[in-house]
Design a protein around this motif. Structure first.
Motif, PDB file in Angstrom:
ATOM      1  N   ARG A 143       0.871  -1.167   0.058  1.00 57.51           N
ATOM      2  CA  ARG A 143       0.040  -0.030  -0.145  1.00 57.51           C
ATOM      3  C   ARG A 143       0.868   1.248  -0.029  1.00 57.51           C
ATOM      4  NH1 ARG A 143      -1.421  -3.945   2.336  1.00 57.51           N
ATOM      5  NH2 ARG A 143       0.064  -3.579   4.108  1.00 57.51           N
ATOM      6  N   ILE A 199      -3.374   4.180  -1.608  1.00 63.57           N
ATOM      7  CA  ILE A 199      -4.341   4.382  -0.924  1.00 63.57           C
ATOM      8  C   ILE A 199      -4.668   5.676  -0.202  1.00 63.57           C
ATOM      9  CG2 ILE A 199      -4.679   2.088  -0.106  1.00 63.57           C
ATOM     10  CD1 ILE A 199      -3.065   3.185   2.590  1.00 63.57           C
ATOM     11  N   GLU A 245      -7.173   6.226   4.958  1.00 64.69           N
ATOM     12  CA  GLU A 245      -6.919   4.714   5.197  1.00 64.69           C
ATOM     13  C   GLU A 245      -5.788   4.452   6.018  1.00 64.69           C
ATOM     14  OE1 GLU A 245      -8.820   1.962   4.247  1.00 64.69           O
ATOM     15  OE2 GLU A 245     -10.052   3.824   3.540  1.00 64.69           O
ATOM     16  N   LYS A 258      -6.892   5.164   9.790  1.00 64.92           N
ATOM     17  CA  LYS A 258      -8.140   4.717  10.039  1.00 64.92           C
ATOM     18  C   LYS A 258      -8.307   4.626  11.519  1.00 64.92           C
ATOM     19  CE  LYS A 258     -10.299   2.034   7.149  1.00 64.92           C
ATOM     20  NZ  LYS A 258     -10.460   0.810   6.278  1.00 64.92           N
TER      21      LYS A 258
END
Length: 144
Positions: free
Chosen positions: A77, A132, A136, A139
């Protein structure tokens, strides 16, 4: 459970210019979230590395070292934060490696949104990594 650790691969932050990459990296560190910082030589605030579990520097215009690092470190990511000086990239004297040149020549539309979407496709194809959003990364610590 934090979704960005363990055997699923690491999370990386490609940090451009400005304060936002520093703020984001600091917030991730305060949440004890490991984050690999990928800085752009001469364009990233050096303070961002203070919040990295690991860091790596790339030269603007060279994508092959970026791809190699992401694959080697199993980064799955990637968050993009901060500005990249597009004016410099479009200068005919600007030096790019093969992958960067192919990317720019193969990208018909040069607007920010189109370039970012095309970069996301390229990153997924070359490294298996997904871009992302910063929300995210943080989060659970920010309102939806």
């Amino acid at each position: 459970m934090w979704p960005f650790g363990g055997g699923k691969g690491l999370t990386g932050l490609i940090a451009g210019e400005g304060e936002f990459p520093v703020i984001l990296a600091k917030a991730a560190a305060e949440l004890k979230q490991p984050l690999t910082i990928i800085s752009i030589d001469g364009h990233t605030d050096v303070r961002v590395k203070n919040f990295a579990s690991e860091s790596f520097s790339i030269v603007l215009g060279e994508l092959e070292p970026l791809f190699s690092f992401i694959k080697k470190k199993n980064i799955k990511r990637v968050v993009l934060a901060g500005a990249v000086p597009k004016k410099k990239i479009y200068d005919s004297a600007f030096k790019m490696d093969g992958p960067a040149r192919q990317f720019m020549q193969g990208t018909r539309h040069k607007g920010d949104d189109h370039l970012l979407r095309a970069f996301a496709v390229l990153l997924k194809a070359r490294c298996g990594a997904t871009i992302i959003g910063p929300q995210e990364l943080l989060k659970g610590s920010v309102a939806p």
